[in-house]
Design an enzyme around this catalytic site. Structure first.
Site, PDB file in Angstrom:
ATOM      1  N   ARG A   1       7.871   8.080   6.897  1.00  0.00           N
ATOM      2  CA  ARG A   1       7.510   9.418   7.166  1.00  0.00           C
ATOM      3  C   ARG A   1       7.874   9.814   8.514  1.00  0.00           C
ATOM      4  O   ARG A   1       8.466  10.860   8.822  1.00  0.00           O
ATOM      5  CB  ARG A   1       6.184   9.802   6.773  1.00  0.00           C
ATOM      6  CG  ARG A   1       6.111   9.679   5.288  1.00  0.00           C
ATOM      7  CD  ARG A   1       4.489   9.454   4.682  1.00  0.00           C
ATOM      8  NE  ARG A   1       3.683  10.855   5.146  1.00  0.00           N
ATOM      9  CZ  ARG A   1       2.672  10.822   5.309  1.00  0.00           C
ATOM     10  NH1 ARG A   1       1.599   9.892   4.723  1.00  0.00           N
ATOM     11  NH2 ARG A   1       1.929  11.838   5.613  1.00  0.00           N
TER      12      ARG A   1
ATOM     13  N   ASP B   1       0.512   5.463   0.603  1.00  0.00           N
ATOM     14  CA  ASP B   1      -0.551   6.429   1.083  1.00  0.00           C
ATOM     15  C   ASP B   1      -0.908   7.399   0.024  1.00  0.00           C
ATOM     16  O   ASP B   1      -0.305   7.581  -1.409  1.00  0.00           O
ATOM     17  CB  ASP B   1       0.066   7.215   2.256  1.00  0.00           C
ATOM     18  CG  ASP B   1       0.511   6.496   3.382  1.00  0.00           C
ATOM     19  OD1 ASP B   1      -0.490   5.192   3.325  1.00  0.00           O
ATOM     20  OD2 ASP B   1       1.165   6.783   4.533  1.00  0.00           O
TER      21      ASP B   1
ATOM     22  N   ARG C   1       0.755  -1.158  -0.050  1.00  0.00           N
ATOM     23  CA  ARG C   1      -0.150  -0.034  -0.243  1.00  0.00           C
ATOM     24  C   ARG C   1       0.961   1.344  -0.092  1.00  0.00           C
ATOM     25  O   ARG C   1       1.847   1.265   0.768  1.00  0.00           O
ATOM     26  CB  ARG C   1      -0.992  -0.051   1.220  1.00  0.00           C
ATOM     27  CG  ARG C   1      -1.776  -1.006   1.491  1.00  0.00           C
ATOM     28  CD  ARG C   1      -2.576  -1.100   2.699  1.00  0.00           C
ATOM     29  NE  ARG C   1      -3.391  -0.038   2.947  1.00  0.00           N
ATOM     30  CZ  ARG C   1      -4.959  -0.172   2.747  1.00  0.00           C
ATOM     31  NH1 ARG C   1      -5.300  -1.187   2.221  1.00  0.00           N
ATOM     32  NH2 ARG C   1      -5.806   0.995   2.688  1.00  0.00           N
TER      33      ARG C   1
END
Length: 251
Positions: A197, A52, A50
């Site tokens: 992040r 974001d 996945r």
């Protein structure tokens, strides 16, 4: 029924991530629609992970099953004519029945890009995090390397996300500068939600003097998200390299 793997790249600015969603436009949605038209059947894709909303991929692998007899060397051009310009299929390969883009992936590399200059660059909008105060890349590199090894990374994941284990192995994590562009590169056997992040935000905190690189082992040991740095914006994050046993899918 064939199993076909696609090597891809995409600019994620316009999309709510990779994963198919009910109300948001995603990369997987666009790809499935294009493949379904070409193969004349409903296609479902499996992605290598996945990403974001707003995150990019310079290297991405997906696979799908089809009864279509289209040769693999024809897939890229056929699919690309039906995809938006910010999503590109680079190559297609017939793979084994047991191949799964996410389950067969051995490790991944992400790169976070920071444009570090007093004056912003319009060509890096949504493609790098603009940071006008000068950053010391030596301090950032020291902080980044403190994340290397096998650790519980609960302190650098989004609060409220659940996973079977929060232990991962980071093979390398470092920072380098080329002119005004800083890059944090991190390779691991798996990543938690928003982990890269949050690592980047923690490395930035070290450069700002809000923590020391030597504090990072204790932050990881605490498992406390509030002790680490913030989650930086998604536009600077890229999936940049993947490793598989099938070497055609590497690089």
């Amino acid at each position: 029924m064939r199993n076909v793997a696609l090597k891809m790249m995409y600019n994620g600015t316009a999309y709510h991530g990779w994963q198919l969603q009910k109300t948001e436009v995603t990369v997987a949605e666009k790809l499935e629609k294009a493949l379904s038209i070409i193969c004349c059947e409903k296609i479902r894709v499996v992605g290598c992970g996945r990403t974001d909303a707003g995150v990019h991929a310079e290297d991405y692998v997906a696979n799908f099953r089809t009864s279509s007899t289209i040769p693999c060397d024809r897939f890229p051009l056929a699919v690309n004519t039906r995809l938006p310009e910010d999503i590109v299929v680079r190559a297609a390969y017939d793979v084994g029945e047991d191949f799964n883009a996410i389950g067969s992936c051995l490790k991944k590399e992400y790169t976070y890009r920071i444009f570090n200059s007093r004056i912003r660059n319009p060509f890096y909008v949504n493609r790098a995090y603009f940071y006008p105060k000068h950053l010391d890349e030596a301090v950032m590199d020291e902080a980044a390397r403190a994340f290397e090894g096998t650790h519980d990374f609960r302190a650098v994941r989004s609060v409220g996300t659940e996973t079977r284990s929060t232990v991962r192995t980071i093979y390398y994590c470092y920072v380098r500068r080329v002119g005004d562009l800083l890059e944090l590169k991190v390779c691991a056997n798996g990543f938690l939600y928003n982990m890269v992040r949050a690592i980047t935000g923690t490395v930035l905190y070290a450069a700002e003097g809000k923590l020391r690189p030597s504090d990072i082992p204790a932050i990881l040991a605490s498992g406390n998200r509030t002790m680490a740095g913030p989650t930086v914006p998604p536009g600077g994050l890229y999936l940049t390299k993947l490793w598989y046993e099938d070497e055609r899918l590497n690089g």
